[in-house]
Design a protein around this motif. Structure first.
Motif, mmCIF file in Angstrom:
data_model
loop_
_atom_site.group_PDB
_atom_site.id
_atom_site.type_symbol
_atom_site.label_atom_id
_atom_site.label_comp_id
_atom_site.label_asym_id
_atom_site.label_seq_id
_atom_site.Cartn_x
_atom_site.Cartn_y
_atom_site.Cartn_z
ATOM 1 N N GLN A 97 39.261 50.798 42.785
ATOM 2 C CA GLN A 97 39.594 50.666 44.209
ATOM 3 C C GLN A 97 41.042 51.073 44.467
ATOM 4 O OE1 GLN A 97 38.356 46.543 44.623
ATOM 5 N NE2 GLN A 97 36.877 47.148 46.195
ATOM 6 N N PRO A 154 38.080 47.771 51.266
ATOM 7 C CA PRO A 154 39.323 47.755 52.044
ATOM 8 C C PRO A 154 40.127 49.032 51.842
ATOM 9 C CG PRO A 154 39.677 46.666 49.962
ATOM 10 C CD PRO A 154 38.292 47.229 49.909
ATOM 11 N N GLU A 187 53.511 45.143 45.689
ATOM 12 C CA GLU A 187 52.363 45.099 46.568
ATOM 13 C C GLU A 187 51.082 45.389 45.783
ATOM 14 O OE1 GLU A 187 52.967 47.407 50.110
ATOM 15 O OE2 GLU A 187 50.829 47.862 50.165
ATOM 16 N N VAL A 212 49.196 43.742 35.872
ATOM 17 C CA VAL A 212 49.221 42.916 37.075
ATOM 18 C C VAL A 212 50.422 41.980 37.071
ATOM 19 C CG1 VAL A 212 47.943 41.256 38.447
ATOM 20 C CG2 VAL A 212 46.729 42.998 37.145
ATOM 21 N N LEU A 259 50.154 42.376 43.857
ATOM 22 C CA LEU A 259 49.541 41.379 44.718
ATOM 23 C C LEU A 259 48.071 41.707 44.958
ATOM 24 C CD1 LEU A 259 49.760 39.053 46.847
ATOM 25 C CD2 LEU A 259 50.290 40.843 48.494
ATOM 26 N N LEU A 260 47.822 42.992 45.280
ATOM 27 C CA LEU A 260 46.444 43.402 45.548
ATOM 28 C C LEU A 260 45.566 43.197 44.321
ATOM 29 C CD1 LEU A 260 47.186 46.628 47.594
ATOM 30 C CD2 LEU A 260 45.920 44.638 48.413
ATOM 31 N N ARG A 261 46.145 43.545 43.156
ATOM 32 C CA ARG A 261 45.380 43.372 41.924
ATOM 33 C C ARG A 261 45.146 41.884 41.676
ATOM 34 N NH1 ARG A 261 43.015 45.364 38.764
ATOM 35 N NH2 ARG A 261 44.092 45.961 36.869
ATOM 36 N N ALA A 262 46.146 41.041 41.986
ATOM 37 C CA ALA A 262 46.013 39.610 41.753
ATOM 38 C C ALA A 262 44.908 39.006 42.620
ATOM 39 C CB ALA A 262 47.335 38.893 42.018
ATOM 40 N N VAL A 263 44.756 39.519 43.849
ATOM 41 C CA VAL A 263 43.702 38.960 44.677
ATOM 42 C C VAL A 263 42.383 39.680 44.454
ATOM 43 C CG1 VAL A 263 45.263 38.067 46.423
ATOM 44 C CG2 VAL A 263 44.266 40.330 46.723
ATOM 45 N N GLY A 264 42.309 40.520 43.393
ATOM 46 C CA GLY A 264 41.007 41.011 42.970
ATOM 47 C C GLY A 264 40.719 42.475 43.179
ATOM 48 N N LEU A 265 41.716 43.276 43.644
ATOM 49 C CA LEU A 265 41.464 44.705 43.813
ATOM 50 C C LEU A 265 41.265 45.344 42.435
ATOM 51 C CD1 LEU A 265 41.495 46.729 46.277
ATOM 52 C CD2 LEU A 265 43.697 47.469 45.397
ATOM 53 N N GLY A 266 40.145 46.045 42.259
ATOM 54 C CA GLY A 266 39.866 46.684 40.973
ATOM 55 C C GLY A 266 40.670 47.945 40.789
ATOM 56 N N ARG A 267 40.696 48.419 39.550
ATOM 57 C CA ARG A 267 41.470 49.638 39.262
ATOM 58 C C ARG A 267 40.920 50.840 40.004
ATOM 59 N NH1 ARG A 267 42.289 49.025 32.765
ATOM 60 N NH2 ARG A 267 44.172 47.767 32.883
#
Lengths: 242, 852
Positions: B768, B478, B755, B845, B758-766
């Motif tokens: 990314q 993404p 924001e 996070v 939030l992205l990290r909470a839904v799984g965005l890696g460092r």
């Protein structure tokens, strides 16, 4: 597959050190059942949010252990926790749930995009239809009402078929009609899709949608109620308050 | 309120650091420029003060021509025969004619002693000269002896007693170093040799005249008394018919010399200040962006201040105060940095053999102007966001989430579009009528308007351009979609961030095109106009010795060697200004140069003793074929007829005269010969001739043999050298622009804490997350660079039409270099993202999720 989706064993969380230290969680032992909507209630400062953050791998407990979907996650590295959140956990927060630059549809599929997994069209259609979001998918979050935003957030939490969805005051900012819609949907996702949901709330009406309510006070588990109604919840809260 | 302002800066020190750095860099450039000017000024002032020690000077009365170059030969020369009568005057201790001229000293390693671009002089030695002190050996006693100045001796590797060669008066002469002299000043790299009086007179005053005569007074006679006493003698001994020489005091002479140096330095300063101005302008963008974002993030706090009773004016004042603090701190650091730069530059120059004065070039003017400038630019840049902040309604403090509405871009876009249109109109006019007066100024103003206009419409353009630019990145899901969304979200901010880079890159792009065009034009001119086999060249400050030309002509395989001599003359008609004249053998026309004739025959005109004028000069001055011009060189005025009008960028000077006419106007030793065209006898083996030529000019050390191809690349190299300096100067504005990107990204990471959480909470890696920020940075950098290059190239592409008269005729766009710059923009973007990306990845996070 056990019937326990998440469990806390002697969970302790201490913020700060020395005389100013605060014991937010003071030894919690509980098993959360798969395929149930569990509500966590308690007054401000009771540690209910901290409890959920620890369960979800967002925060690390000071001692004790957390098992999510059969995995002991409390000592995991940040990288493994990221992977856990990406694949096995869904989130709905009280506010600021959506990325403002993405459309509703892009927000819903975000977890799959992040995990670079293909979108299951059928599942997406089902979720979108169930939530009544069909005509709002191309809108940006700023063009949606509060209730619509929370429904998009719910859809996002469910799209990756996580083992468990954690919801932190999901209706905290909504009017009663929108609240009922969102809560009704969370309950239906459990009853119809077999989803497991853990929800933190301070509202007895919201708790009334749950299969089971846990009551926290001062970092301890002080009570539990099965198949609650708003009246029984209020009664229990009153008892806990005394 | 002031306490609030100061505390805010202290609490967000990092946030302001980059703004301070931006101000500091811009101010460092300004302070460095002033300090450099002061240092150069004092170096030359020292030279004047320690070498111009006469109590009075005798020189010609009228303005006249002479050697080409600024400040030179503005007076008639005085006859040496005046020395005797002057020395008879009561109170005169000595009369020393100024006998000096260009020489080449061959060093111990067999090459010319010369540091980059600095001149090389010989003076007549006189023990009564107060400026010179013999520190070892004895004075030169004949044509075979020289005394060498101390730093020159050190640079040459020679020692007292060594034999070497001196090229003086166009001839090679074996000499022995017999002494060492000191002049009490740093000589800025000049090579200085002393020869005996007779040699100097023969070489530098063959017509029995000198530029001036220095007169030393006996003790007790004041400068004014001395000058007054000299007057009658000069009138009495004047050549009949010519205006008498005049006497001025030593102070007057020193003041005049200082003035002419200030004039030259003023030009250098202006040139450098333009770049300093660009840097500050770019810096202002960063400051404005920082404060705009800061205000955005603090809206709630500011609303709270308003709710507890702060007036809008107080809020405004508190932000402006912060900007002023940033400005002052940045400016003070900048002044220190600027001085550091100059000290460093002095070290570097010294290592190249260019000694500059040792004084610390710090004066109150530099400090005050630099600090004021830095502060004012900061305050002005912060004023707009401060005004917005002041108007925040107090009720916003009570709201949960406060977002200032994005202001409409309509007004800015309208102003920008208007400027763009006006600029385009001005440029079109210049293009349609390049001959008209002020076409170049029209073009300059139009270019400025276009650049400002593009800055104005940039936010509107940014949305579409970035959406298109980011489209290929959507495959990176993404990351691509998130990054594109972020840069398009605040088009104003992205455009301002990119704007700083845009300005630098527009200048870089324009310079690249101008350089390529100049090189291509030179090549075209040489190919079209020169029909020569070999070219003899010397370094810019030197001259081809006459004897070398004679030696080359004597070679059996050489059909002709045509020297092009230049000098400055005054023309008593029209502008009454100084013009550069090239003297050439009429036979050379058609033999070694082919020139476009507009009217009349170039060759016939020169053969008749007429002069030819350049088409543009004829147009500007209103001269026609048949007009009579009165030219004044160093001696008597002379009348010449205009015999032809030519169009020749190869000559590149307004007037071309037959060599014989130029010799009458300006003595041969004052003419400069930088180029000699050599034509071979038909059928000669050119490689063999090259060898012969090289051997012939070898003893003259400074002369190089080139074929036309080498000549072109040598000229191209000179252009490249200038380009490198330009790039170095523009590099600073690009560095500031990069800091701007870092700053904007870092601040937007802070702004987007929730924001990101939030992205990290839904799984965005460092990784990314870091990639997202890097892609944002690259998109911004590429956008700024692309727009800048397009604007710069487009503007520079108009130059050949407007400046065809000055030799820029063949447009060349260096696509390769432009692509390299675009690739560099990607690198710049990645580098700028490193720190903000690390910061974002390190955000916990939970902190992000629960952040206020």
């Amino acid at each position: 597959m056990s019937d326990v989706i998440a469990s806390a064993n002697d969970l302790v969380k201490v913020y700060g050190e020395g005389p100013t230290a605060v014991r937010a969680l003071d030894g919690i032992d509980v098993d959360l059942v798969r395929g149930e909507l569990t509500a966590v209630m308690g007054p401000s400062g009771s540690g209910k949010s901290t409890f959920m953050h620890c369960l979800a791998g967002l925060d690390r407990p000071t001692s004790g252990s957390v098992v999510v979907d059969g995995a002991e996650v409390s000592r995991w590295s940040e990288r493994r926790l990221t992977h856990l959140r990406r694949t096995r956990v869904g989130f709905v927060f009280q506010s600021y749930n959506l990325v403002p630059t993405l459309t509703a549809l892009e927000n819903i599929t975000l977890p799959l995009d992040i995990a670079r997994r293909p979108v299951d069209r059928q599942h997406l259609d089902l979720v979108v239809r169930t939530l009544g979001l069909g005509d709002r998918l191309d809108h940006k979050p700023s063009e949606l009402s509060g209730g619509q935003q929370q429904r998009v957030a719910c859809a996002r939490a469910l799209i990756a078929r996580p083992a468990v969805v954690f919801a932190d005051e999901p209706t905290g900012n909504l009017d009663s009609a929108s609240s009922a819609e969102v809560l009704g949907f969370l309950r239906r996702s459990v009853d119809e899709l077999g989803q497991s949901v853990v929800m933190v709330t301070h509202d007895p009406t919201s708790a009334g949608f749950a299969h089971r309510v846990l009551f926290l006070a001062d970092g301890r588990l002080v009570g539990e109620l099965r198949d609650p109604t708003p009246a029984t919840v209020l009664e229990q809260l009153g008892a806990a308050g005394r | 309120m002031n306490r609030v302002a100061v505390r805010a800066i202290r609490a967000h020190l990092v946030r302001f650091c980059l703004s301070v750095l931006a101000v500091a860099l811009g101010v460092a450039f300004v302070a460095g420029t002033f300090a450099l000017r002061t240092m150069l000024g004092s170096t030359f002032a020292d030279i004047i003060a320690t070498t111009t020690l006469g109590d009075a000077y005798v020189r010609g009365a009228d303005d006249a021509g002479g050697a080409a170059g600024p400040g030179a030969g503005t007076h008639n020369r005085v006859p040496l025969s005046l020395v005797g009568p002057i020395e008879q005057v009561d109170g005169v201790a000595a009369a020393l004619p100024d006998l000096q001229g260009p020489v080449v000293l061959v060093g111990a390693d067999g090459t010319a002693v010369q540091s980059t671009q600095a001149p090389s002089f010989a003076f007549a030695y006189d023990s009564r000269d107060r400026a010179v002190r013999l520190v070892a050996g004895h004075p030169p006693r004949g044509p075979g002896e020289v005394v060498v100045e101390q730093t020159t001796l050190d640079a040459s590797g020679l020692a007292v007693g060594d034999d070497t060669t001196l090229v003086v008066g166009g001839e090679l002469r074996p000499v022995r170093v017999v002494g060492v002299a000191e002049i009490g000043a740093a000589l800025a790299g000049a090579t200085v040799v002393f020869v005996d009086r007779a040699t100097a007179e023969a070489a530098f005053a063959p017509d029995g005249t000198a530029v001036s005569i220095a007169v030393n007074a006996e003790p007790g006679v004041t400068e004014q008394q001395l000058a007054d006493r000299l007057g009658p003698v000069l009138r009495q001994d004047a050549t009949p018919g010519a205006p008498p020489a005049v006497a001025i005091t030593g102070d007057e002479m020193r003041a005049e010399a200082t003035e002419s140096i200030e004039e030259v330095l003023g030009f250098v300063t202006t040139f450098l200040l333009v770049f300093a101005g660009v840097s500050l302008f770019v810096g202002a963008f960063i400051i404005a962006n920082t404060f705009a974002m800061w205000v955005r993030q603090r809206t709630r706090e500011l609303a709270l201040l308003r709710a507890v009773g702060a007036s809008p004016l107080q809020v405004f004042g508190s932000i402006v105060l912060q900007a002023a603090l940033v400005g002052v701190v940045g400016a003070v650091l900048g002044v220190a940095g600027g001085l550091g730069l100059v000290v460093l530059l002095r070290r570097v120059m010294a290592s190249f053999g260019m000694d500059l004065t040792g004084r610390v070039p710090l004066d109150a003017f530099t400090v005050v102007v630099s600090v004021l400038l830095g502060t004012l630019v900061s305050v002005a840049a912060a004023a707009v966001p401060a005004r917005r902040a002041a108007l925040v309604p107090p009720v916003d403090a009570l709201r949960d989430e406060v977002t200032l509405p994005e202001r409409s871009l309509v007004r800015r876009a309208l102003v920008g579009a208007t400027l763009l249109l006006v600029g385009a109109a001005a440029i079109s006019r210049a293009l349609l009528r390049p001959e008209a007066d002020g076409a170049d100024r029209m073009l300059g103003l139009g270019a400025c308007a276009v650049v400002l206009g593009v800055l104005g419409v940039a936010p509107v353009v940014a949305r579409g351009a970035l959406t298109a630019l980011g489209a290929p990145l959507l495959v990176l899901r993404p990351v691509g979609r998130l990054a594109r969304g972020n840069v398009v979200r605040h088009p104003r901010r992205t455009a301002n961030t990119a704007g700083a880079l845009m300005i630098g890159m527009a200048l870089v792009g324009a310079s690249a095109v101008i350089a390529a065009t100049a090189q291509a034009s030179t090549r075209a001119i040489v190919t079209r106009e020169a029909s020569t086999d070999f070219i003899l060249r010397v370094a810019p400050a030197g001259t081809v010795p006459a004897q070398a030309v004679a030696d080359v002509r004597a070679l059996p395989d050489v059909r002709a060697a045509d020297a092009f001599a230049t000098a400055a003359v005054r023309v008593a008609q029209g502008d009454d200004g100084s013009f550069t004249v090239t003297g050439v053998d009429p036979e050379a026309i058609g033999r070694s140069v082919r020139t476009t004739e507009v009217q009349g025959s170039f060759r016939d005109a020169l053969a008749r003793g007429d002069v030819a004028v350049q088409r543009t000069t004829a147009r500007d001055e209103g001269w026609r074929v048949g007009d009579e011009l009165t030219l004044t060189g160093t001696g008597e005025p002379r009348s010449v007829r205009i015999g032809a009008v030519i169009d020749s960028p190869a000559f590149g000077v307004p007037l071309v005269a037959p060599q014989a006419v130029l010799d009458e106007l300006v003595p041969a030793d004052q003419q400069q010969v930088t180029t000699v065209f050599v034509t071979a006898v038909p059928g000669t083996d050119l490689e063999e001739l090259r060898g012969e030529l090289t051997t012939t000019v070898l003893p003259y050390v400074v002369v190089t043999v080139m074929d036309p191809e080498q000549f072109v690349s040598d000229l191209a190299e000179q252009v490249d050298r200038v380009l490198v300096i330009l790039y170095a100067l523009l590099g600073l504005s690009v560095v500031i622009a990069v800091l701007g990107i870092v700053n904007t990204l870092a601040l937007s990471v802070i702004e987007r804490t929730r924001e990101i959480g939030l992205l990290r909470a839904v799984g965005l890696g460092r990784v990314q997350l870091g990639s997202t920020i890097t892609v944002e940075s690259v998109l911004t950098a590429v956008f700024g660079t692309a727009v800048g290059l397009v604007v710069g190239v487009a503007l520079a592409a108009t130059l050949p039409t407007v400046f065809a008269d000055r030799g820029l005729r063949t447009l060349a766009v260096p696509w390769g270099s432009l692509l390299v710059m675009l690739a560099l923009a990607v690198v710049v973007g990645v580098l700028a993202a490193v720190w903000p990306a690390i910061r974002a990845a390190r955000l916990p996070v939970l902190l992000a999720v629960s952040a206020e």
